[in-house]
Each structure stands twice: as structure tokens, then as C-alpha cells.
Scaffold this active site. Sequence first.
Site, PDB file in Angstrom:
ATOM      1  N   GLU A 460      62.633  52.483 108.252  1.00 12.72           N
ATOM      2  CA  GLU A 460      63.734  52.476 107.287  1.00 12.72           C
ATOM      3  C   GLU A 460      64.717  51.361 107.639  1.00 12.72           C
ATOM      4  OE1 GLU A 460      65.164  56.514 107.542  1.00 12.72           O
ATOM      5  OE2 GLU A 460      63.120  57.244 107.194  1.00 12.72           O
ATOM      6  N   SER A 490      60.991  58.312 104.463  1.00 14.28           N
ATOM      7  CA  SER A 490      59.819  59.198 104.520  1.00 14.28           C
ATOM      8  C   SER A 490      59.322  59.217 105.962  1.00 14.28           C
ATOM      9  CB  SER A 490      58.699  58.648 103.625  1.00 14.28           C
ATOM     10  OG  SER A 490      59.117  58.446 102.309  1.00 14.28           O
ATOM     11  N   GLU A 491      60.045  59.926 106.806  1.00 12.41           N
ATOM     12  CA  GLU A 491      59.722  59.854 108.237  1.00 12.41           C
ATOM     13  C   GLU A 491      58.289  60.276 108.528  1.00 12.41           C
ATOM     14  OE1 GLU A 491      62.608  60.927 107.072  1.00 12.41           O
ATOM     15  OE2 GLU A 491      64.042  59.568 108.019  1.00 12.41           O
ATOM     16  N   HIS A 560      72.721  64.072 114.868  1.00 11.50           N
ATOM     17  CA  HIS A 560      72.525  62.665 115.206  1.00 11.50           C
ATOM     18  C   HIS A 560      72.775  62.378 116.687  1.00 11.50           C
ATOM     19  CE1 HIS A 560      72.632  62.070 110.883  1.00 11.50           C
ATOM     20  NE2 HIS A 560      72.362  60.791 111.022  1.00 11.50           N
TER      21      HIS A 560
END
Length: 756
Positions: A460, A490-491, A560
Amino acid sequence: MRELDVLPRCEAETLRFGEIPKCRYAGSLRAEIAAGRLTPQAAREMLETMFLVRAFESLIVDMKNNKFKPAPDFKFVGATHLSIGQEAVAVGVMAALHGDDYITSSHRGHGHSIAKGAYALRAMDEAQLKNFLGDPNASGTREELLDRAMALHRFKTVAELFGKEAGYCRGRGGGMHIADFNVGHLGANAIVGGSCAIAAGAAFGAQRLGEGKICVGLIGDGATNNGIFHEACNFAAMEQFKRGIPLTFVIENNQYGMTGQQCGEVTGVDYLARRGAAYNAEMMHAEVVDGMNVLAVWDAMLRAAETCRNDQGPVLLEALCYRYYGHSLSDNRTTYRTQEEEEAWRARDPIRAFSREILDAGVMTEAEIAALEQQVTEQMRQAAIDAAASPDPDPAQIEEGLFSNTSCEEVPARFKSPKLLEEPRRARRDGQGRILYRHAVAEALAEEMARDERVVFYGEDVADYGGAFQATVGLISAFGRERVFNTAISEAAIVGTAVGAAMVGLRPVCEIMYIDFMGLTMDQTGNQAAKVRYMFGGKALVPMVVRTTVGGGKGYAGQHSQSLEAMCTMFPGLKVVMPSTAYDAKGLLKTAIRDNDPVIFIEHQLLYTEKGVVPEEEYLIPFGQANIRREGKDLTIVAYSRMVDVALAAAELLAAEGIEAEVIDPRTLIPFDYDAVTTSVQKTGRALLVCQAPETGCFAEHIAYQVQKRAWGSLKAPVRIVAAYNVPPPMSQVLEMENLPTPEKVARNAREILAM
Ligand SMILES: Cc1ncc(C[n+]2csc(CCOP(=O)(O)OP(=O)(O)O)c2C)c(N)n1
Ligand SMILES: [Mg+2]
């Protein structure tokens, strides 16, 4: 900068979708032979292959019911997902492919594997058949060699079903995870939908390698409701790929998932082919095919293959078919479907229908058809008898095949001199020869991409922007969009496509922005990347790298800032690297890219802007070699990634008090340098382990266990772990600092265990 501007486009209009053909095939065997599209021999082979598939699965039914025993004391164990009734799909598809095209398959994949193998063998020349037979000096005509190869194919298939050493995957996969890389079979997958991105990646890889091969992903109707299917379709249809990816998804719509009904229950569409409209303007050339008619499937697959070979893919075929038995033999299917329904489908039985075509075209007589069926049934039974009598795997070899432990020493000439748009940038060294950690990452990538054209890099926002942490700035200007490109968010597909691309010989490096997002990839990472080598008999090479990052300390809180490395180390089959310096980041990343096994490469966001000395000359750092960052005799501190800095600062505090701590950075968690840590603990008698993950289940727990196992006699105090609290990382700076190990905390714990 990209070539395409995104200008406002808000004028009123109606968006329209094109038409999707459904069951348009109107041919017959007689007409196909007359038109020269099929030979009588090809028709016989189609029938024989359908018989083979049915005979194999009927054998399973008979073994389960104790009607057939391949050995007196034989007990059948394992999954029983049968595709009886669906043979026309497997055979129609494989009959239309080249022998070396790729397929991926599903838990209901016996037919795919048997048919793929049979058609690949039929396409082989004498030398290839001898190679398959494992006997370069084999004698006989090509026909005789082919007969022997087909017998070996049947034997290896049944042997795998029985978990035998002679099976295609040496008994590590079984019938539900069968693969044969010799014939382009990249593996059956027992995770529903798990193969979708692998298929897309294999097609992408095959195209980039320029070998003219295509990939067919065979999946069930149920799999099309899984996220990975949608991610994979989107990946394959990305418009930035100027050439369409040579991928065909064949949805084998047998009307049910396990018992959930596609039509009228678990989806909102009557035909799954409609979903092609979601991915590109060509609607992925979607088409609905009569999956009970082997000629209709063959015809559609031939056209799909041509579309793919012309760089016009991807293609989406939905084959309507029916599973005669239950989901497995433990499902008697009476609770969710009627006898009338079953009878209506059985009346269209693919083998009987094609037998009628064969008779009508005068290819075989009724007696010949019956004799062929009888012969195939006996051949399968013989294969089962032989397989049952063959040896089991040797328990002493249980670990064999997990890693290839090989690397790319020599780049094949074809890929040696990549076309560069400009010379890759080198970071400017400061007066002490230092560069930033993130520049070290970029240099490693640039050097390896310049060395080997098979190395591609995607993720990404990695292209024009250079990644969320600017670690890959400049790569696109050197290597262009063919080798450095953005993906959608779209990991799972990012990792899954890397698996597929690596399996066919590309060397992908992909990026997952934050390790927190690895959760979205866990099937692709843990069930696919980690397993494709061992589960398929230790044969696949999977030269891929997933680069990802850990954070912490920036107030980014729960989603995160996690340190999820233990989520990667828990799957045997992955190598896991966590560099703590710019020097290590470069040398280890270069090693990772050349490694032929899957590597999860975890960088630390707070280290990106740290400087370190990085020579301009080429160097590699081997995996599994710890770095003793500071020598000491009083206790051993083991830390990795940014925690090495914390440990070193703690060692400074302790030194002021006359305590000499030895600080060890293992650098790679898998493989782990147990010897270095053991030797140190044997010297110091005390071990303190530092990591920034929550204590429960962290990788330090594993190190602690290993230290106790290996250095118990030398320990003067219990092994201690300094880790985070068992909470998600909090945002508040006060709480976050409390949560993370600090030099003071490490030093305090050191003093405590020294006092024991
Ligand atoms: C991700 C995942 N979820 C659930 C299952 C359990 N399961 C195995 S097969 C199956 C049905 C799959 O349906 P479909 O894709 O239509 O294939 P079919 O079995 O009909 O060939 C399910 C739910 C699984 N193996 N993997
Ligand atoms: Mg199904």
C-alpha cells in the site's frame, strides 16, 4: 508522479453493465470431431479421466463402508470430501490447459489433481516421462512410458491419500492438501478461499517471468463469499497492470457450501458470475457454463485460456454442477436437500451424458465404454493395494522439509541485468559513514532489485509516495511501475499473491504498513506462506519477504502500536527477522530477499530515523547469528529491535553501579541463535529478556523456556522478562510510557535478579 490525473467526473449518466453469457455451448462431440477441434483419442481420454476421478472417489466410499480393504488390517483415516458428480469440471478444465499451466485447488480437489496429472503426463515427451518416472534410463515406447507414468500417478495419488511416504506430498498433506509442482499443481487448499490470492499471484508471477503460462484457480461457490476472493479478483483486475493477468477463476458451483445454499440463501445473486461486474469493465469476461457437460467446460476453458494468453485476463467462469454425496461422508445430506433435487441432477450425470456423446459420435461402443470403466476401477484398486503396502513416513524425519535453507547464490542470466530507468539512489553518508535505518532498508531493496529482475516490490502506498514511513522512496524512479507498484488496501491479497508469485519463481517483497494489520493476513501468512513447503512434501521454494513495521511510543494506541512478532513466530515455516540497527537492517534484508524461504521482516518505526554506520561495499548478514552488543560477566540481557537500545541504556546505568551486563541481540527470532544466548547465560548465570509485546505469549517467554532448558545448571536466579503489561497499547503518553520497557525498568529488574 502518476501518468493519470483524477479529475472531477460528476456529470449525470447511467452506468451500465454488459451481458454475461449463460450455458451457450451448443456443440456435440460429433460436431467437434467433424470440425477438427477434438480427436476421437482426445474424447476417449476425457472419458477415461472422468472414470479415473470417479473410481478414485468410489474407492474412498467403499473403504469407508468396509466394502473394500486394500490390506487386511487397513483402516482409512482422513477427510472424505468427494466430488462425485462434478467430474466434468475437473476434466473439461484440464483438457483445455497446457501441461505446464498452473492450477490451485480446493479441499474438494481429488478430481483436479488426478485430471491435472493425467493431462500433464499425456503432454510430456519421452524425456519428461522418464523424469517423472524417476528413471532416466527407462526403456520402452512413449506409449509404454506413458502407461507406466499413469500407473505411478495413480499410485502417488492414493499413497498421499493414505499419508504414505511415496505420496505426492510424502504424507505431509494428504488428500485434502495435494500438490505436484512437476505438473503445475500449486496445491489443494483446505482453507475455503485460501488459494484465491495464491492463484492471482501465480498468474501475475507467470506473466512477469514471461513463460507463457496461465493459472486457473478452482474454487467452490462458498469460497466466493470469503474476503480473499474479492481481494484477489480486485488485485488481478487492477488497471495499472497494462497487460491483463493470465488468471481464470473457475467457480465450481455445486450449489452448496457445506450445507449453506448459494441460491436463495447465503448470497443475494442467482449466478455468481455476476460478481465479475464488480471488478472491471470487462466484468472479468464472466460466463456461466453447464458444468455437467465436459465439452461445454472444455470449450469455455479453451476460450478463457486464450483470453489469458493474450494478456486480456482475468476471467471468471461459473460452472453449474452438483455434489452427489454430502459435504463429506459423515454428512448424510437429508436435512437440507430433497431427493427430487438430487435425482434431477443425477439425470444429467456428466459421465453418462458424455458416454452417450461418445456412442453417438461412433468413438467407442457400449462394450468398450464398459470395459474402460472396469479397467480404470481395477487400476485404482491396484493402486490402493500397492499404496497400502508401501512404507509410512519415518518419524525421525518429521522436521524434514520445513525450510529449504537455500538462497539464490547465482541469478540466472535472463534476470541478471534488469532494465533501470535511472541508477538507484544511494543515501549520502555523513562524516562518520552513517545513514538512516530507513535509507538502509531502501538501499538493500535497490541493490537486490538491481541484482535480480525477479525481485518486485509492492504494497500500500509504496510507489510514488515511498511508503507510509518513506522507507522506499526512490525505488519507483529507478525500477518503474512494472516492478514497484501500489496495491489496493488488501492486506490478505498482498501476502497471498506474494506466496503464489514466489511459488512460480518470482521473488516478491511486499509491505504491510503496520504489523497490527498482519491480523488481516493471518490465513495467508500462517496457513499458506508458512505451510506450502512442508505440507506439500518439502518441495516448494517460497522466496518471498513480507516487510512490516512495529511502532509504540507515538501515541497511536491499540491498533497501531502492537508488537505482534509472536504471531509470526508461532507458525513453523516462517523466518522472522527484527533488525535493531541500520547496518543490520540492510544486511539482513538483502539476505532475506535472497533466501528461498518466506521471511517476515519486521522494522521498527522509531528506528527509521536513527543513524548507523553502513558501508557502501556490499555485505550480507546471515540469519541465526546473534550479535553481542556489549560484553559483561554479571548477567545476560537479550533484547531485539528497538529494545536493544533500551537494554544498552540499561547496561550503562548498571555499569555506573559496577554491574557488567552482557547485551545480546539475536537479530533473527526464527532461526534463533540459542548457542549464543546459552553460552552467555552459562557465563553469567542470569538472564533478563526484554521485549515490548505484552508479557503473555510474547516471544521472550519462548526464549525463557529455551534458556531454562539449555542452561538450567548454570542459572543462579529465575529467568526474568521485562515486557509490556497485558493490555492493548494505551494512547495517553503517561500510560504508554508506563507500558513500554524503559532503561530504568530493565535496570531495576536486573538488580532484583542479581540480588537473588
Ligand atoms: C475458511 C474456512 N471456513 C470454513 C471451513 C469449513 N468448510 C470446509 S468446506 C466448506 C464448504 C465450502 O464450500 P464451497 O466453497 O462451495 O466448496 P464445496 O465444499 O462445495 O466444494 C466449509 C464451510 C473451512 N475449511 N475454511
Ligand atoms: Mg460448493
